[in-house]
Design a protein around this motif. Structure first.
Motif, PDB file in Angstrom:
ATOM      1  N   LYS A   1       0.843  -1.241   0.047  1.00 11.27           N
ATOM      2  CA  LYS A   1      -0.078  -0.040  -0.065  1.00 11.27           C
ATOM      3  C   LYS A   1       0.891   1.193  -0.056  1.00 11.27           C
ATOM      4  CE  LYS A   1      -3.875  -2.324   0.320  1.00 11.27           C
ATOM      5  NZ  LYS A   1      -4.775  -2.463  -0.992  1.00 11.27           N
ATOM      6  N   VAL A   2       0.544   2.431  -0.608  1.00 12.75           N
ATOM      7  CA  VAL A   2       1.034   3.599  -0.866  1.00 12.75           C
ATOM      8  C   VAL A   2       0.435   4.425   0.102  1.00 12.75           C
ATOM      9  CG1 VAL A   2       1.891   5.434  -2.468  1.00 12.75           C
ATOM     10  CG2 VAL A   2       1.535   2.872  -3.270  1.00 12.75           C
ATOM     11  N   GLY A   3       1.228   5.454   0.573  1.00 13.16           N
ATOM     12  CA  GLY A   3       0.882   6.516   1.525  1.00 13.16           C
ATOM     13  C   GLY A   3       1.659   7.770   1.109  1.00 13.16           C
ATOM     14  N   VAL A   4       1.121   8.823   1.722  1.00 14.94           N
ATOM     15  CA  VAL A   4       1.790  10.157   1.518  1.00 14.94           C
ATOM     16  C   VAL A   4       2.930  10.224   1.557  1.00 14.94           C
ATOM     17  CG1 VAL A   4       1.734  12.296   2.329  1.00 14.94           C
ATOM     18  CG2 VAL A   4      -0.296  11.281   2.171  1.00 14.94           C
ATOM     19  N   ALA A   5       3.677   9.408   2.651  1.00 20.38           N
ATOM     20  CA  ALA A   5       5.270   9.363   2.687  1.00 20.38           C
ATOM     21  C   ALA A   5       5.928   8.905   1.486  1.00 20.38           C
ATOM     22  CB  ALA A   5       5.496   8.881   4.060  1.00 20.38           C
ATOM     23  N   ASP A   6       5.242   7.710   0.922  1.00 21.29           N
ATOM     24  CA  ASP A   6       5.744   7.234  -0.320  1.00 21.29           C
ATOM     25  C   ASP A   6       5.610   7.806  -1.371  1.00 21.29           C
ATOM     26  OD1 ASP A   6       5.993   4.499   0.922  1.00 21.29           O
ATOM     27  OD2 ASP A   6       3.902   4.415   1.012  1.00 21.29           O
ATOM     28  N   MET A   7       4.589   8.825  -1.689  1.00 21.48           N
ATOM     29  CA  MET A   7       4.516   9.579  -2.815  1.00 21.48           C
ATOM     30  C   MET A   7       5.634  10.688  -2.811  1.00 21.48           C
ATOM     31  SD  MET A   7       1.577   8.532  -4.353  1.00 21.48           S
ATOM     32  CE  MET A   7       0.796   9.962  -5.413  1.00 21.48           C
ATOM     33  N   GLN A   8       5.803  11.239  -1.459  1.00 20.85           N
ATOM     34  CA  GLN A   8       6.947  12.218  -1.300  1.00 20.85           C
ATOM     35  C   GLN A   8       8.537  11.649  -1.585  1.00 20.85           C
ATOM     36  OE1 GLN A   8       5.974  13.144   2.795  1.00 20.85           O
ATOM     37  NE2 GLN A   8       4.894  14.801   2.258  1.00 20.85           N
ATOM     38  N   GLU A   9       8.470  10.309  -1.317  1.00 20.89           N
ATOM     39  CA  GLU A   9       9.824   9.769  -1.310  1.00 20.89           C
ATOM     40  C   GLU A   9       9.865   9.524  -2.736  1.00 20.89           C
ATOM     41  OE1 GLU A   9      11.618   5.278  -0.776  1.00 20.89           O
ATOM     42  OE2 GLU A   9      10.042   5.809   0.429  1.00 20.89           O
ATOM     43  N   ILE A  10       8.962   9.377  -3.639  1.00 21.73           N
ATOM     44  CA  ILE A  10       9.143   9.124  -5.212  1.00 21.73           C
ATOM     45  C   ILE A  10       9.506  10.544  -5.791  1.00 21.73           C
ATOM     46  CG2 ILE A  10       8.031   8.577  -7.120  1.00 21.73           C
ATOM     47  CD1 ILE A  10       6.381   6.652  -5.718  1.00 21.73           C
ATOM     48  N   GLN A  11       8.926  11.458  -5.235  1.00 19.14           N
ATOM     49  CA  GLN A  11       9.239  12.843  -5.657  1.00 19.14           C
ATOM     50  C   GLN A  11      10.707  13.281  -5.695  1.00 19.14           C
ATOM     51  OE1 GLN A  11       6.484  15.282  -3.559  1.00 19.14           O
ATOM     52  NE2 GLN A  11       5.145  15.670  -5.533  1.00 19.14           N
ATOM     53  N   LEU A  12      11.244  12.733  -4.526  1.00 21.54           N
ATOM     54  CA  LEU A  12      12.635  13.101  -4.548  1.00 21.54           C
ATOM     55  C   LEU A  12      13.610  12.002  -4.765  1.00 21.54           C
ATOM     56  CD1 LEU A  12      12.395  14.109  -0.412  1.00 21.54           C
ATOM     57  CD2 LEU A  12      12.325  15.592  -2.604  1.00 21.54           C
ATOM     58  N   ASP A  13      13.104  11.158  -5.824  1.00 23.33           N
ATOM     59  CA  ASP A  13      14.086  10.063  -6.197  1.00 23.33           C
ATOM     60  C   ASP A  13      14.983  10.808  -7.230  1.00 23.33           C
ATOM     61  OD1 ASP A  13      14.737   7.252  -7.009  1.00 23.33           O
ATOM     62  OD2 ASP A  13      14.406   8.214  -8.844  1.00 23.33           O
ATOM     63  N   ASP A  14      16.383  10.339  -6.732  1.00 21.10           N
ATOM     64  CA  ASP A  14      17.643  11.176  -7.384  1.00 21.10           C
ATOM     65  C   ASP A  14      18.337   9.941  -8.177  1.00 21.10           C
ATOM     66  OD1 ASP A  14      19.099   9.931  -5.641  1.00 21.10           O
ATOM     67  OD2 ASP A  14      19.431  11.826  -4.671  1.00 21.10           O
ATOM     68  N   TRP A  15      17.935   8.985  -8.781  1.00 15.55           N
ATOM     69  CA  TRP A  15      18.435   7.735  -9.371  1.00 15.55           C
ATOM     70  C   TRP A  15      18.761   8.353 -10.975  1.00 15.55           C
ATOM     71  CZ3 TRP A  15      16.959   4.947 -13.606  1.00 15.55           C
ATOM     72  CH2 TRP A  15      17.734   4.003 -14.039  1.00 15.55           C
ATOM     73  N   SER A  16      19.857   8.279 -11.520  1.00 17.49           N
ATOM     74  CA  SER A  16      20.274   8.753 -12.746  1.00 17.49           C
ATOM     75  C   SER A  16      20.150   7.726 -13.937  1.00 17.49           C
ATOM     76  CB  SER A  16      21.564   9.332 -12.926  1.00 17.49           C
ATOM     77  OG  SER A  16      21.976   9.674 -14.109  1.00 17.49           O
ATOM     78  N   PRO A  17      19.168   7.933 -15.003  1.00 18.65           N
ATOM     79  CA  PRO A  17      19.113   7.042 -16.208  1.00 18.65           C
ATOM     80  C   PRO A  17      20.408   7.208 -16.876  1.00 18.65           C
ATOM     81  CG  PRO A  17      17.550   8.787 -16.415  1.00 18.65           C
ATOM     82  CD  PRO A  17      18.013   9.017 -15.035  1.00 18.65           C
ATOM     83  N   PHE A  18      21.080   8.536 -17.007  1.00 15.31           N
ATOM     84  CA  PHE A  18      22.401   8.767 -17.699  1.00 15.31           C
ATOM     85  C   PHE A  18      23.387   7.880 -17.423  1.00 15.31           C
ATOM     86  CE2 PHE A  18      19.696  12.571 -17.633  1.00 15.31           C
ATOM     87  CZ  PHE A  18      19.673  12.946 -18.964  1.00 15.31           C
TER      88      PHE A  18
END
Length: 884
Positions: free
Chosen positions: A618-635
């Motif tokens: 299950k996804v919570g508000v904190a999970d949505m925020q965590e995704i917004q901050l994801d800094d993994w680089s496809p480059f």
């Protein structure tokens, strides 16, 4: 050997010992005391001046945010409650009072920003800031478009209730301005008054608000840059196949489109075929005169100030998750538009709430507004939440026109150009007059800047005889009803309401994701989208290249029916991601565009969501925020394996490369490999492409650049790897990669340290927020230090979910755009929603709310977003009552 005793007054003349300190001799001591005294006096005077400036000048415009305030024109009392971040929630008993109070409050907080924006959108910036070439150039382009003229025509199209809202808002702005001199309104007027004549601001007009929509549409206009760049690169490469390598097609298999074509309610269809061959369209674009005209158009249009955001980093993330996958059992919605970042920020947070919903008061909405326009553009009401991302639909076309003796050619007919005179009034300088020429396609935009006309061999106010000009077709230059859409979204309760609002949301074309309080999630594509015929010829006729204006087969034949725009409700997947990727495969919506973001961000968001909901998670508000901050680089994922295969030797050059071996591809502020890799990436782009394209096309490092380089990695001997400037040498992939690695090691040594352990992405990737008028280098440093917040080291990068972009062609890693705000809306408990903006709600540098959200925004924190009356009351720090 003992040291010699210091000289006495009788042993040496004052100043005889040039190497002694200030106490070496009495005469010198006296001189140093005099200097020290003078310096002290200067310092004290400077401190006094700064103190006076800070206490008197800076603080004078700060508004009253508590107590009773009289506001003539209100129908009843209005309450304005502000929370700890100064965000106002306005509660009124009528729509008129809501929007009048919003105008008053936004004038309190940000009138200079509003005034600056209306000067830009009306082509009158030089009237405000004076005899500055950049301002005059911007005014010429804006006058050529006629933004203000279009806004005046829209006034007659919008609904009577929208006109009433705009008038009420203007009434509130003007009530605040009444009786206040410029120094009491904003410090910017005081500083500008030292250089130019500053008059009392003109009253706010409802048209000022409508004109803002043109600026928003301009900055978010779609594939405009790609269209010009194709033609300009063709002028250099003279090879359509090579140009196509620089603009690869969207890979719908690798990067999932927003919608599954089998699930959408409708798709665009009905292309009209016109199969007659075209003999001269490619020859026209190869002509040097045409190339000069296109380059002139590109340079001229770039003069318009960026008010919202521009370029690939001006994208956005949004996604919505259905209740079956959330902790609350109700939908969650996230949105973070990637736009220009400045001080003050683009957005003004606000709540607009009716004390009782009824015929006279119809809004209960909270979210992000633009100072200068009433209502809320992104946010939620008590029934529905919505987010916007740029769809990137192709709503502009450049038409190459053949002109002679004041006429332009259309098929076999010469048609007189429409012409109108324009005069720019320059504060402190001489007025500048010029002529705007227009074809049936749109305004002639090449040659707008006088210094560029020489390249076309024509005088600044003339159209060349027997020559070539470029006109711009753009949907926003046709009056529309986008203003109506803003208020319709603010009251929307379900998918049908969103679809109805989308029919009005003509420009800019935006992806709308939404969720309802009763559990539905959906997507709706709005926008006025041109229909183009398919014409066979050497170049595509789909809008991806400039079009021959003399051939009527290339004219637009109408607009896509709003009922045919893609949409979906409650997809089986249980979530929707809209992050500027393709809406659908090309075959399903052929008229939208060919130039999407390439989908690295959207695919990463999908991957993270799928990981969260796997096995019943299950996804919570904190999970949505965590995704917004994801800094993994496809480059990094695409390039690091190839970079590690290159032999750069041992020792100094290998130190940087070694950082990549165990890198997790994260781009946090403390990451040394992220800093080194960024330098490698910018070097790859320079070494590979700078010799193949004009300077204006040097790649900034966008998703397009990554898509191109990914393909080139599979072709080690592709001619794009070769450096054309090295005569007699033919470079290949591995030589370019080695040079990029070695040069990056030297670059990081120069910029940061010789030791790789000292490197960190945040040391070089910094956000330097700048005030649009007082933040530049021509302004005294003491003023800049007040209006420009301190630099902040940032994570992320272009095409990363935390899309804090930078320009790889700029010679710096400084931030160019990023998430202008972040919000997560919990439809299960609206008071559990969160939000943050890049600076703060106030435009006054002396206000504690000028940049009080900056640190939280930079580190990924958010604030509680109160919505219910009890939550708003509980969060209130200040309360004012506006009385009639």
């Amino acid at each position: 050997m003992s040291a010699a005793p210091p000289p006495t007054e009788t042993e040496a003349e004052p100043g005889a010992d040039a190497t002694g300190g200030p106490d070496a001799q009495p005469g010198r001591r006296r001189a140093w005391r005099a200097v020290a005294t003078t310096v002290a006096i200067v310092v004290v005077l400077a401190l006094v001046a700064v103190t006076v400036f800070s206490v008197v000048v800076l603080r004078r415009p700060l508004p009253d945010t508590g107590g009773d305030l009289t506001l003539g024109g209100l129908q009843s009392d209005v309450t304005v409650q502000r929370d700890a971040q100064g965000v106002p929630t306005i509660t009124a008993s009528s729509d008129h009072d809501l929007f009048m109070a919003q105008g008053y409050v936004q004038a309190q907080d940000r009138f200079f920003e509003m005034d600056y924006r209306r000067h830009v959108t009306s082509g009158r910036l030089a009237e405000l800031v004076g005899d500055q070439p950049e301002a005059i150039a911007a005014d010429k382009v804006t006058r050529t478009f006629g933004w203000r003229d279009v806004a005046e025509q829209e006034w007659e199209l919008v609904s009577p209730e929208t006109r009433a809202y705009l008038q009420a808002y203007a009434q509130g702005v003007n009530a605040y301005l009444e009786g206040r001199d410029t120094g009491a309104i904003a410090v910017e007027y005081t500083v500008l008054g030292l250089q130019v004549d500053v008059e009392e601001p003109e009253p706010w007009d409802p048209i000022d608000s409508l004109a803002w929509l043109k600026a928003m549409a301009w900055d978010l206009r779609g594939n405009y840059d790609d269209e010009l760049d194709r033609a300009l690169s063709y002028g250099t490469l003279r090879d359509v196949e090579l140009v196509d390598e620089l603009f690869p097609p969207y890979d719908a298999e690798a990067h999932t489109p927003i919608l599954d074509p089998e699930e959408v309610a409708a798709t665009v269809s009905g292309a009209e075929e016109a199969s007659a061959p075209v003999e001269d369209d490619a020859l026209a674009l190869a002509d040097d005169e045409v190339t000069a005209a296109l380059r002139s158009a590109s340079d001229a249009l770039a003069a318009v100030p960026v008010l919202v955001g521009r370029g690939e980093d001006s994208g956005s993330n949004s996604w919505v998750v259905s209740g079956e996958h959330t902790e609350s059992g109700q939908p969650l919605l996230a949105n973070d538009p990637h736009l220009a970042l400045g001080a003050p920020s683009i957005w003004a947070q606000v709540g607009l709430q009716c004390s009782t919903i009824g015929p006279d008061c119809t809004f209960d909405v909270s979210g992000f507004s633009f100072a200068g326009f009433p209502g809320v553009f992104i946010g939620h009401n008590d029934q529905l939440a919505w987010g916007l991302t740029n769809m990137g639909a192709d709503v502009t076309d450049f038409f190459v026109e053949r002109v002679e003796d004041g006429s332009y050619l259309k098929d076999d007919e010469w048609i007189p150009l429409e012409s109108r005179p324009e005069t720019i009034h320059v504060n402190g300088g001489s007025d500048e007059s010029f002529i705007v020429h227009t074809t049936e396609h749109g305004p002639v935009v090449s040659g707008v800047l006088s210094e560029l006309n020489a390249a076309m061999h024509v005088p600044s106010d003339d159209v060349p005889v027997g020559g070539t000009v470029v006109s711009l077709g753009w949907t926003a230059l046709t009056p529309g009803r986008t203003a109506d859409a803003v208020f319709a979204l603010g009251r929307a309760a379900d998918a049908a309401d969103v679809q109805a609002a989308a029919e009005l949301f003509e420009v800019p074309a935006q992806n709308i994701v939404f969720a309802t309080i009763d559990g539905h999630i959906g997507y709706q594509a709005p926008g006025r989208i041109p229909i183009r015929k398919t014409v066979s010829g050497a170049l595509p006729s789909d809008g991806s290249w400039p079009r021959p204006g003399w051939d009527s087969r290339y004219d637009w034949t109408g607009y896509v029916d709003p009922a045919d725009m893609p949409r979906v409700l409650d997809p089986a997947e249980g979530f929707i991601v809209a992050a500027n990727q393709a809406v659908q495969p090309r075959s399903a919506s052929p008229f939208l565009t060919t130039d999407w973001d390439f989908g690295y961000r959207s695919e990463r968001i999908r991957t993270l969501l799928e990981g969260k909901i796997a096995d019943g998670g299950k996804v919570g508000v904190a999970d949505m925020q965590e995704i917004q901050l994801d800094d993994w680089s496809p480059f990094a994922e695409a390039l690091v394996p190839a970079l590690l295969s290159i032999d750069v030797g041992e020792g100094f050059d290998a130190d940087g490369q070694a950082l990549l071996e165990d890198w997790d591809y994260g781009t946090g502020v403390d990451s040394a490999p992220a800093a080194y890799f960024a330098a490698v990436w910018s070097n790859i782009l320079e070494l590979t492409f700078w010799d193949d394209v004009p300077p204006s096309m040097r790649p900034a490092g966008s998703s397009q650049s990554l898509a191109v380089v990914e393909q080139l990695l599979e072709r080690p001997a592709d001619q794009l790897w070769d450096d054309r400037s090295t005569v007699g040498l033919v470079e290949t992939r591995d030589e370019i990669l080695k040079d990029a690695l070695v040069s990056a090691r030297a670059e990081m040594t120069t910029q940061v340290s010789k030791r790789p352990t000292d490197w960190a992405w945040g040391k070089v990737h910094q956000l330097r927020l700048e005030h649009p008028v007082l933040g530049g280098p021509s302004i005294p440093g003491v003023v800049r230090s007040i209006v420009n917040p301190d630099p902040v080291g940032m994570p992320g990068g272009s095409s990363i979910v935390n899309a804090v972009g930078w320009d790889a062609a700029a010679g710096t890693f400084d931030v160019t755009a990023g998430p202008s705000m972040r919000m997560v809306v919990d439809l299960g408990n609206l008071d559990a929603s969160t939000w943050v903006t890049v600076t703060g709600v106030s435009g006054h540098p002396a206000s504690p709310h000028y940049d009080d959200q900056l640190d939280a925004w930079a580190t990924g924190e958010t604030y509680a977003w109160p919505f219910s009356s009890s939550a708003v009351d509980g969060a209130a720090q200040d309360e004012a009552t506006l009385r009639p």
